[in-house]
Design an enzyme around this catalytic site. Structure first.
Site, mmCIF file in Angstrom:
data_model
loop_
_atom_site.group_PDB
_atom_site.id
_atom_site.type_symbol
_atom_site.label_atom_id
_atom_site.label_comp_id
_atom_site.label_asym_id
_atom_site.label_seq_id
_atom_site.Cartn_x
_atom_site.Cartn_y
_atom_site.Cartn_z
ATOM 1 N N GLY A 78 0.813 -1.212 0.000
ATOM 2 C CA GLY A 78 0.000 0.000 0.000
ATOM 3 C C GLY A 78 0.839 1.251 0.000
ATOM 4 N N GLY A 79 0.156 2.383 0.191
ATOM 5 C CA GLY A 79 0.835 3.670 0.155
ATOM 6 C C GLY A 79 1.851 3.843 1.270
ATOM 7 N N LEU A 80 1.650 3.135 2.387
ATOM 8 C CA LEU A 80 2.570 3.254 3.514
ATOM 9 C C LEU A 80 3.544 2.086 3.600
ATOM 10 C CD1 LEU A 80 0.099 4.516 6.254
ATOM 11 C CD2 LEU A 80 1.830 5.842 5.068
ATOM 12 N N ILE A 88 1.680 -4.772 3.561
ATOM 13 C CA ILE A 88 0.592 -5.197 4.443
ATOM 14 C C ILE A 88 0.715 -6.707 4.590
ATOM 15 C CG2 ILE A 88 -1.908 -5.281 4.772
ATOM 16 C CD1 ILE A 88 -2.077 -2.848 2.863
ATOM 17 N N ASP A 112 -8.461 8.822 2.081
ATOM 18 C CA ASP A 112 -8.059 8.073 0.884
ATOM 19 C C ASP A 112 -9.056 6.977 0.525
ATOM 20 O OD1 ASP A 112 -6.457 7.382 -1.269
ATOM 21 O OD2 ASP A 112 -5.164 6.064 -0.091
#
Length: 640
Positions: free
Chosen positions: A74-76, A79, A186
């Site tokens: 993901g964006g961070l 996962i 988001d």
């Protein structure tokens, strides 16, 4: 509203076969420059990057979370699917920060602790916040369903009803977040899942406090509101919901050509087929935050109305009480004029805003029926509360319309608009004022503004039909009348209006179908049957046995007693005599029509009786003489 259920799946099937970020998604997290390798130093800014998962299968985090493997990037960051060895449950672990500084990782975790307070059945549960060396993680509930984004990829664009149901299902989660001072930031189809027969918001990594000047802001191109990059607020989230709905029902270049706009109905048939949904999307994704829906509850209320209309147009009526408008005001069984022509007094009434400071005094005035006295009473209340009570002045403007003081109403409405240009109620009353003055084109514009604000409501569409009929645009009027009548035939002005417009277009069968839509339990049912009988008998040259039977059945279904009913019965019997004489209908002594044998003598006698009964209900001597003359003209001739 129900969602298509999805079977549960084994969590281990979600694990990625090859934990690798596609090259097209590799961008330096510091300067966004495209990079090719999975880890290294950016050639543009010199900062280190790493797209390889730091946790391996079998790793134990915080002494109890066993890592099973990555499920997504993901964006961070990565996962992971994990197993809580203490509580024996599946969990999902989402990275918060990837840094060489363990203290910074701990600080990042501390900053996200507020998410622990977020508890809602439609939001993924937050279990814990943990550090693992120089990385921080949110430990979340495992949701055993399928992301709506995955369903979209598998099936392509979704049926409108399904897509709307998904968005309606997730809106309560946003209502909860906003009420507690959070914005999600988001939202997109990948960030909510179908679990069983419900939907749930996942991926809480981008959630932030409203008005928080610090912290990163996350969003996705094509979904993110224009103002969200600086200061995301509640309506920024609602924008992402509108964009997500558009992506679910249409295949369009939402990240490029239409990044800040929507396709037109001419470009997308689904929008042409669902006008109210198109209006909803226009407001939800408006570039001006002030023009959008202002709360998740308001958005849900309008979207539910849109869904009701979509389903009703394909299946059967779906009436429901509006929180904003009453039903139309055609409920007097003897209101013949209301059934035969457009009348502004029959438009739905705006319900009282109970939050208005003058609400209690205004409610007490409901008993004042005299128009002049009502104006005087409302003038007193409007003066008493002044600008504090928009409701009192709106009600006064409406009362002015009732006594034809149009200039006074216009002046008051102009004043209210100057105070609040976003109060769509001003447009509603302006439209009523123009209808009262037979300005259909002007009223159409004002009611169109209300329709933009309230795409899920029936009342604006009914008002547009009124305006179009007055303007002589029977095509448009019929289109809106039909839509309202299909959703809720208890709005009988729509049924009668549709019949009038179709009759103008010489679509007699369509007009008759519109009248048969009036519910049998409605007080206007008899008026509808009378109008239907008149239509059936309007052209004697076009009558045949089938139409005669239908006319007889219609007249027999009228439970009201009155001259018009006996007149219709007499006309039917007299017309049948003419048809038999002309050889177009066969004489049959074994058959009956309205209780009379199908031969000229019996039919004439029956017609005579009906016309004489009609004479008893005559409202003037001249009318009575007319009925008697008709009875004498049709009575059977004998030798005596």
């Amino acid at each position: 509203m129900s969602l298509p259920p999805l079977p549960s799946q084994d969590p281990l099937t979600l694990l990625m076969e090859k934990a690798e970020v596609p090259e097209r998604k590799r961008h330096c997290p510091h300067c966004d420059t495209k990079v090719t390798r999975t880890k290294g130093f950016c050639g543009q800014c010199g900062q280190e990057y790493n797209f390889e998962p730091s946790l391996k299968t079998g790793d134990i985090v915080n002494g109890k979370f066993e890592i099973k493997g990555p499920v997504a990037f993901g964006g961070l960051g990565w996962i992971y699917l994990g197993w809580d060895k203490v509580l024996n449950r599946w969990v999902v672990m989402k990275g918060l920060l990837n840094t060489k500084d363990e203290a910074a990782a701990a600080a990042a975790v501390a900053e996200r602790q507020f998410l622990a307070a977020v508890k809602h059945p439609k939001i993924v549960g937050i279990y814990d916040f943990v550090n693992n060396g120089n990385e921080g993680y949110i430990v979340m509930e495992y949701v055993g369903g399928k992301a709506v984004g995955s369903i979209l990829k598998e099936k392509g664009v979704l049926p409108v009803e399904e897509a709307v149901s998904y968005i309606l299902g997730i809106l309560p989660a946003f209502s909860y977040l906003h009420a507690n001072g959070f914005v999600y930031c988001d939202f997109k189809p990948e960030n909510f899942m179908v679990e069983g027969e419900d939907v749930k918001l996942i991926d809480m990594g981008g959630v932030r406090k409203i008005g928080d000047p610090s912290g990163d802001i996350y969003g996705t191109r094509g979904y993110m509101a224009p103002e969200a990059s600086d200061d995301p607020v509640e309506v920024s989230d609602l924008y992402t919901l509108g964009r997500s709905l558009a992506v679910l029902i249409m295949d369009f270049k939402y990240m490029k050509e239409y990044e800040s706009s929507l396709p037109t109905p001419a470009e997308q048939p689904v929008l042409a087929e669902n006008e109210s949904l198109y209006r909803f999307l226009l407001r939800a994704t408006h570039q001006d935050p002030d023009q959008r829906f202002q709360s998740a509850d308001e958005m849900a209320d309008q979207l539910y109305g849109v869904l009701r209309e979509i389903v009703a147009l394909k299946t059967e009526p779906k009436p429901a009480e509006s929180q904003t408008f009453t039903s139309d005001n055609l409920f007097d069984a003897d209101d013949v004029a209301g059934a035969e022509q457009v009348d502004v007094r029959l438009l739905p009434t705006l319900k009282m805003d109970v939050r208005d400071p003058a609400a209690n005094e205004l409610l007490r005035m409901a008993a004042v029926s005299n128009p002049e006295k009502r104006v005087a009473a409302l003038e007193y209340v409007a003066d008493k509360f002044g600008e504090k009570s928009p409701e009192a002045r709106l009600r006064l403007a409406n009362a002015y319309l009732g006594v034809k003081k149009f200039s006074d109403a216009d002046k008051l409405l102009d004043q209210l608009h100057a105070e609040d240009q976003f109060d769509w109620r001003v447009s509603w009353y302006r439209g009523k004022s123009l209808i009262a003055r037979n300005d259909g084109r002007g009223a159409r514009i004002e009611f169109g503004k209300v329709y933009f604000e309230m795409p899920g409501e029936i009342a604006p569409k009914l008002a547009i039909a009124y305006a179009a009929e007055i303007a002589g645009d029977y095509e448009e009027a019929a289109r809106y009348y039909k839509r309202v009548a299909k959703v809720d035939p208890n709005q009988t002005t729509a049924c009668f209006g549709l019949a009038r417009c179709l009759n103008k277009k010489m679509d007699i069968n369509g007009a008759m179908e519109a009248l048969t839509a009036v519910p049998a339990q409605h007080s206007l049912f008899n008026q509808a049957r009378i109008a239907l009988a008149k239509l059936l008998l309007h052209d004697e040259k076009g009558l045949n046995e089938s139409l005669l039977e239908k006319a007889a059945e219609t007249i027999e279904s009228i439970s009201a007693e009155g001259g018009v009913v006996h007149h219709l019965a007499g006309r039917l019997l007299a017309s049948t005599v003419s048809l038999i004489a002309g050889g177009r209908v066969k004489e049959d002594r074994n058959a009956q029509l309205l209780g009379h044998q199908m031969h000229p003598f019996a039919l004439r006698k029956g017609a005579e009786e009906e016309f004489r009964k009609a004479a008893h209900f005559a409202e003037s001597h001249l009318e009575k003489i007319g009925w008697i003359d008709m009875a004498n003209a049709i009575r059977p001739r004998t030798l005596l």
